[in-house]
Scaffold this motif. Sequence first.
Motif: not given
Length: 524
Positions: A297-301, A303-307
């Motif tokens: 999340r901090d790297s700007g991914f 939301d779907e990639e974070v999940s």
Amino acid sequence: MEARTEVGGVRLAELMGALSYAADLGLGQPIEHCMRQTVIALRLADRLGADAGEREATYYVGMLMNAHCHADATEQARWFGDAIAFKGDGVEVLGMNTAQTIGLLLRTLASHGTAVDRAKRLASFPGAGFKQMETFLTTHSTLGAQFAERVGFDALVSLAIGQAYEQWDGKGQPLHLRGDQICFPARVVQFAGPAETFHRRHGLHAAVAMGHRGRGRRFAPEVVDAFGAHAAEILDDIDEAGSWAALLAAEPGLVRRVPATELDAVLVAIADMIDLKSPYLAGHSRGVANLAAEAARDSGFADEEVSTLRRAGLLHDLGRLGVSSGIWDKPGPLTETEFERVRLHPYLTDRMLARIPALSRIREIAARHHERLDGSGYPRGLTAALLTPPDLLLAAADVYHALSEPRPHRPPLDAGHAADELRDQVRRGLLDREAANAVLRAAGHRAPARQGWPGGLTGREVEVLRLLARGHPNKQIAQRLAVSPKTVSNHVEHIYAKLHVSSRAAATLFATQHGLMGTYESGG
């Protein structure tokens, strides 16, 4: 769990099938043992006139009954050395007389450790050992029943798993239920497992004979009689019928799916189950998942990639269940053979999840958490050109979180030293610099300070619980906290009473679920 037929999500039978593979390895059995036992149980259920609800419960209990057989593997390893090998051999007891059983037990107790260790085990096993073995069975069935509730199964599934180690004659665990007090799915599945093993190892007649020896004692007479009368039909084409595709096609009733909105909760339950493998791992999968997701999340991914990355973190250590706790908990250097087995665990994660299409990307990331930029990682020796940003983040999160946890050969590192070690691995060309920096930024977001402790625990009881969950005996806890062993014993008694548990594994699961094991919580 309400039956769901909508397109999307993950088939519940697929997830349970993956866990059955893990149980196979933990039991020292070949892959698809639990699937074949499920087929045998279903065929017995049909011959005994099971109704639709009993048949459906039998299907899921067949795959899940042994899923928590690793929950106290550390304690098992102290008695038996390689606990996986012991469980693999242990089923043969059903075909042995008393003298043969005692001989197997004595050989196992004397198979490892120094001469002094062996003598102590042999002397103490008749009392403490047998009592602890009863505790093992209670732990496996109790935690298995709780898991079934957590993932949303019907009450009969949870009930049957909780009764998996009861016996027809009332001498089982944990409630000493007798006869028809044991529910139908439990009576059928608890026979189907050893029937599958004896048939595979020794043939049809040996499986029938095993059943007759246990009739009216361990096993329900009607189950043994139905098997004896129809064994050839029940065991016919068992390899084909017990394959992944065939068993999924045989799912009773409507196809059940876990929708995307509920998948995280199910995967968290699986992660908690995985981490019971060793007290050194309590909270590890949750912590790695949360830390990697925060870094993404901090790297700007997106939301779907974070999940996706978080879910990969929850499942990344599934393959650990296929490696003996005697290796994970070994305090000294590993032998070359032992390290080869360690290197196998990401591959096992990959293979256990390989047949679940909806988890393909999650599986790929999870299986790469030990790959390194220079190709020195495992299991495939991939290099930087083949690793994706999520792969790099999960690898860095796993390293940092592991450094912050105790291991059998070292204490946990404080935040500063863990950060230094992570940066050193970047300098050595093992980990990606941007990924490591993102993890270090995320590591600053600990869960906020508590205003109170869960379960009515006091601050001191939480200290004791954390050490207990890491596998420390009472004497070591007393030394760490500068109190008497009696005081620790009282604290442990109070903790168990407040949490309504009766084993270290169950207390560890509570600590993990309530964030008491140093796991990282999402900051966003």
